[in-house]
Design a protein around this motif. Structure first.
Motif, PDB file in Angstrom:
ATOM      1  N   ARG A 168       0.712  -1.183   0.029  1.00 52.49           N
ATOM      2  CA  ARG A 168      -0.172   0.020   0.111  1.00 52.49           C
ATOM      3  C   ARG A 168       0.708   1.233  -0.003  1.00 52.49           C
ATOM      4  NH1 ARG A 168      -1.024   2.831   4.610  1.00 52.49           N
ATOM      5  NH2 ARG A 168      -0.017   2.111   6.717  1.00 52.49           N
ATOM      6  N   ILE A 169       2.184   1.057   0.403  1.00 44.87           N
ATOM      7  CA  ILE A 169       2.967   2.404   0.325  1.00 44.87           C
ATOM      8  C   ILE A 169       3.724   2.757  -1.172  1.00 44.87           C
ATOM      9  CG2 ILE A 169       5.030   3.668   1.625  1.00 44.87           C
ATOM     10  CD1 ILE A 169       4.105   1.997   4.010  1.00 44.87           C
ATOM     11  N   THR A 170       4.397   1.422  -1.730  1.00 45.64           N
ATOM     12  CA  THR A 170       5.184   1.568  -2.661  1.00 45.64           C
ATOM     13  C   THR A 170       4.131   1.398  -4.145  1.00 45.64           C
ATOM     14  OG1 THR A 170       5.641  -0.890  -2.649  1.00 45.64           O
ATOM     15  CG2 THR A 170       7.164   0.736  -1.572  1.00 45.64           C
ATOM     16  N   GLY A 171       3.130   0.608  -3.925  1.00 45.93           N
ATOM     17  CA  GLY A 171       2.241   0.291  -4.942  1.00 45.93           C
ATOM     18  C   GLY A 171       2.698  -0.805  -6.020  1.00 45.93           C
ATOM     19  N   GLU A 172       3.898  -1.592  -5.270  1.00 42.67           N
ATOM     20  CA  GLU A 172       4.372  -2.828  -5.928  1.00 42.67           C
ATOM     21  C   GLU A 172       3.629  -3.985  -5.563  1.00 42.67           C
ATOM     22  OE1 GLU A 172       7.208  -2.949  -7.776  1.00 42.67           O
ATOM     23  OE2 GLU A 172       7.626  -0.978  -8.006  1.00 42.67           O
ATOM     24  N   ILE A 173       3.443  -5.048  -6.565  1.00 40.37           N
ATOM     25  CA  ILE A 173       2.948  -6.044  -6.168  1.00 40.37           C
ATOM     26  C   ILE A 173       3.781  -7.066  -5.294  1.00 40.37           C
ATOM     27  CG2 ILE A 173       2.293  -8.410  -6.977  1.00 40.37           C
ATOM     28  CD1 ILE A 173       1.398  -6.914  -9.695  1.00 40.37           C
ATOM     29  N   ILE A 174       3.268  -7.371  -4.245  1.00 36.70           N
ATOM     30  CA  ILE A 174       4.072  -8.374  -3.369  1.00 36.70           C
ATOM     31  C   ILE A 174       4.021  -9.900  -3.625  1.00 36.70           C
ATOM     32  CG2 ILE A 174       3.899  -9.157  -0.899  1.00 36.70           C
ATOM     33  CD1 ILE A 174       2.607  -6.676  -0.075  1.00 36.70           C
ATOM     34  N   PRO A 175       5.024 -10.250  -4.390  1.00 34.50           N
ATOM     35  CA  PRO A 175       5.334 -11.608  -4.840  1.00 34.50           C
ATOM     36  C   PRO A 175       5.186 -12.656  -3.490  1.00 34.50           C
ATOM     37  CG  PRO A 175       7.409 -10.713  -4.706  1.00 34.50           C
ATOM     38  CD  PRO A 175       6.631  -9.571  -4.331  1.00 34.50           C
ATOM     39  N   MET A 176       4.306 -13.474  -3.680  1.00 32.47           N
ATOM     40  CA  MET A 176       3.982 -14.943  -2.421  1.00 32.47           C
ATOM     41  C   MET A 176       4.064 -16.063  -3.155  1.00 32.47           C
ATOM     42  SD  MET A 176       0.539 -13.190  -0.734  1.00 32.47           S
ATOM     43  CE  MET A 176       0.817 -14.255   0.504  1.00 32.47           C
ATOM     44  N   ALA A 177       4.956 -17.092  -2.533  1.00 33.16           N
ATOM     45  CA  ALA A 177       5.152 -18.283  -2.933  1.00 33.16           C
ATOM     46  C   ALA A 177       3.651 -19.053  -3.293  1.00 33.16           C
ATOM     47  CB  ALA A 177       5.916 -19.109  -2.081  1.00 33.16           C
ATOM     48  N   ASP A 178       2.851 -18.631  -2.237  1.00 33.19           N
ATOM     49  CA  ASP A 178       1.582 -19.520  -2.485  1.00 33.19           C
ATOM     50  C   ASP A 178       0.570 -18.116  -2.995  1.00 33.19           C
ATOM     51  OD1 ASP A 178       2.347 -21.864  -1.286  1.00 33.19           O
ATOM     52  OD2 ASP A 178       1.888 -21.051   0.819  1.00 33.19           O
ATOM     53  N   SER A 179       0.554 -18.251  -4.265  1.00 33.20           N
ATOM     54  CA  SER A 179      -0.211 -17.222  -5.130  1.00 33.20           C
ATOM     55  C   SER A 179      -0.876 -18.035  -6.290  1.00 33.20           C
ATOM     56  CB  SER A 179       0.518 -16.314  -5.629  1.00 33.20           C
ATOM     57  OG  SER A 179      -0.095 -15.617  -6.620  1.00 33.20           O
ATOM     58  N   VAL A 180      -2.324 -17.647  -6.309  1.00 30.84           N
ATOM     59  CA  VAL A 180      -3.190 -18.081  -7.311  1.00 30.84           C
ATOM     60  C   VAL A 180      -2.925 -17.530  -8.848  1.00 30.84           C
ATOM     61  CG1 VAL A 180      -4.998 -18.642  -5.833  1.00 30.84           C
ATOM     62  CG2 VAL A 180      -4.883 -16.496  -6.927  1.00 30.84           C
ATOM     63  N   PHE A 181      -1.952 -16.128  -8.739  1.00 31.66           N
ATOM     64  CA  PHE A 181      -1.836 -15.536 -10.005  1.00 31.66           C
ATOM     65  C   PHE A 181      -0.327 -15.257  -9.766  1.00 31.66           C
ATOM     66  CE2 PHE A 181      -2.633 -11.584 -12.587  1.00 31.66           C
ATOM     67  CZ  PHE A 181      -2.594 -12.236 -13.780  1.00 31.66           C
ATOM     68  N   PRO A 182       0.801 -16.493  -9.893  1.00 25.79           N
ATOM     69  CA  PRO A 182       2.164 -15.894 -10.022  1.00 25.79           C
ATOM     70  C   PRO A 182       2.660 -15.493 -11.248  1.00 25.79           C
ATOM     71  CG  PRO A 182       1.761 -18.274 -10.382  1.00 25.79           C
ATOM     72  CD  PRO A 182       0.431 -17.674  -9.768  1.00 25.79           C
ATOM     73  N   ALA A 183       1.835 -15.551 -12.251  1.00 26.47           N
ATOM     74  CA  ALA A 183       2.096 -14.873 -13.660  1.00 26.47           C
ATOM     75  C   ALA A 183       1.873 -13.384 -13.637  1.00 26.47           C
ATOM     76  CB  ALA A 183       1.072 -15.535 -14.575  1.00 26.47           C
ATOM     77  N   GLY A 184       1.251 -12.985 -12.442  1.00 24.77           N
ATOM     78  CA  GLY A 184       0.875 -11.722 -12.226  1.00 24.77           C
ATOM     79  C   GLY A 184       2.164 -10.931 -11.293  1.00 24.77           C
ATOM     80  N   HIS A 185       3.338 -11.456 -11.183  1.00 26.48           N
ATOM     81  CA  HIS A 185       4.037 -10.835 -10.410  1.00 26.48           C
ATOM     82  C   HIS A 185       5.053 -10.117 -11.235  1.00 26.48           C
ATOM     83  CE1 HIS A 185       3.904 -14.256  -7.055  1.00 26.48           C
ATOM     84  NE2 HIS A 185       2.738 -13.408  -7.191  1.00 26.48           N
ATOM     85  N   PHE A 186       4.577  -8.764 -11.711  1.00 20.41           N
ATOM     86  CA  PHE A 186       5.271  -8.025 -12.709  1.00 20.41           C
ATOM     87  C   PHE A 186       4.885  -6.634 -12.136  1.00 20.41           C
ATOM     88  CE2 PHE A 186       1.904  -9.229 -15.184  1.00 20.41           C
ATOM     89  CZ  PHE A 186       1.458  -7.959 -15.799  1.00 20.41           C
TER      90      PHE A 186
END
Length: 368
Positions: free
Chosen positions: A157-175
């Motif tokens: 919420r501060i940087t606006g960056e996506i937080i990559p998580m190992a357990d994610s339903v959308f790992p392709a969205g980590h950009f």
């Protein structure tokens, strides 16, 4: 000297008049004359006429027609200028990418959704999103005033960056959507899909005007939007409401528990399988295993309701409208909660929330 003794500067008065002029046009379903606006605002006709001239010179309003008076006179009718600019909203999910463009006058110029394969890579998602944005630009050949982006992953919420998580339903969205999609606008906001849907329900959906409620997203991922005291709560970093990661048994979280009970699929690394879940809920009677899974889900939601004392629970996402699931949770959650709580079906999507905010930012940038 008190602040009430200080006369506003002429420039400030003009700005206030313009703001009220535009707000009234924005709220009206029909074009308005200067006389209409003067009457509705209580501001003098000369001041409204001056504001109309300035706004028309700036290209924010246009004359849309005339109205003939009873004594043969005519009055110019004004509306927000749709050619002054547009806003863009983009929603990226594990199953689709959707884009929408809204002109300054609130009309939709472009709205399209492209499905994604289950094994989509980040490059593939970027290519699909870029293609949608290119088509959108052709349909909206006006200045881009604001953009809002929804992703099915937590966002800092501060940087606006996506937080990559190992357990994610959308790992392709980590950009980085803003950088990798070359989105250039005066105002850009990025947030996760559940937060956008929560805001949409509050602003234009089932919870319009409600100050305290819990939004629960039921899809490939499980998430919750916490709306408390009239504001969306994101937590210290932006991970508030990750209900799917609540621990259920030992080190197994709610998502994995539901997956083990048949709501998941071995082909998916993490998250629920929508088709498998629909099949479990489509029979004439729910199996004991399916009921066990729904009980775990109901307990997790009810615990959040008791902790937050929410007045309502809004069920959203692709699984929310399945009657057996909705009926089960509508009974179980109130029974498990400490205080009275209503369970309702959501009516808005993450794209609706992002679109509403992008349009609001575009208007605010021009003074209304």
């Amino acid at each position: 000297m008190s602040s009430t003794d200080v006369s506003p500067r002429p420039g400030l008065l003009a700005t206030i008049t313009e703001h009220r002029f535009l707000a009234l046009l924005n709220e009206s379903e029909n074009p308005l004359s200067r006389s209409d606006i003067a009457q509705l605002s209580g501001i003098s006709k000369p001041a409204i006429s001056d504001a109309a001239r300035r706004l028309e010179d700036a290209g924010v309003i246009v004359t849309t027609g005339i109205r003939e008076g009873r004594r043969g006179g005519v009055a110019a009718l004004y509306g927000i200028n749709p050619a002054r600019g547009h806003s863009v909203s983009l929603a990226m999910d594990s199953a689709f990418v959707a884009a929408r463009s809204v002109r300054l006058d609130g009309t939709v110029a472009f709205d399209k959704t492209e499905p994604l394969p289950q094994d989509a890579s980040s490059d593939f998602v970027i290519a699909i999103a870029s293609g949608l944005l290119a088509s959108l630009e052709k349909a909206s050949p006006t200045p881009l005033l604001a953009a809002a982006i929804s992703v099915a992953d937590p966002v800092d919420r501060i940087t606006g960056e996506i937080i990559p998580m190992a357990d994610s339903v959308f790992p392709a969205g980590h950009f980085n959507p803003v950088r990798d999609l070359n989105i250039e606008a005066a105002e850009v906001k990025i947030d996760n899909d559940v937060n956008w849907a929560t805001l949409a329900e509050h602003r234009v959906g089932a919870m319009k005007g409600v100050g305290d409620f819990l939004y629960v997203h039921l899809g490939a991922g499980l998430g919750a939007g916490l709306f408390l005291g009239g504001n969306l709560q994101r937590g210290a970093r932006g991970l508030a409401g990750e209900i799917g990661h609540l621990q259920v048994q030992g080190s197994e979280d709610l998502t994995r528990t539901l997956s083990r009970l048949g709501f998941g699929n071995a082909a998916r690394a993490y998250g629920l399988d929508l088709e498998a879940s629909r099949q479990l809920l489509s029979g004439p009677e729910l199996s004991p295993t399916t009921r066990e899974g729904l009980d775990h889900l109901a307990v997790a939601i009810a615990n959040m309701v008791t902790l937050l004392n929410s007045s309502a629970v809004v069920l959203g996402g692709p699984l929310a409208g399945i009657a057996p699931l909705e009926n089960y949770l509508s009974t179980a959650i109130p029974d498990l909660s400490l205080d009275r709580v209503d369970v309702v079906l959501g009516t808005r999507s993450p794209l609706d929330g992002a679109s509403h905010e992008a349009h609001r930012m575009a208007r605010a940038g021009l003074g209304f």
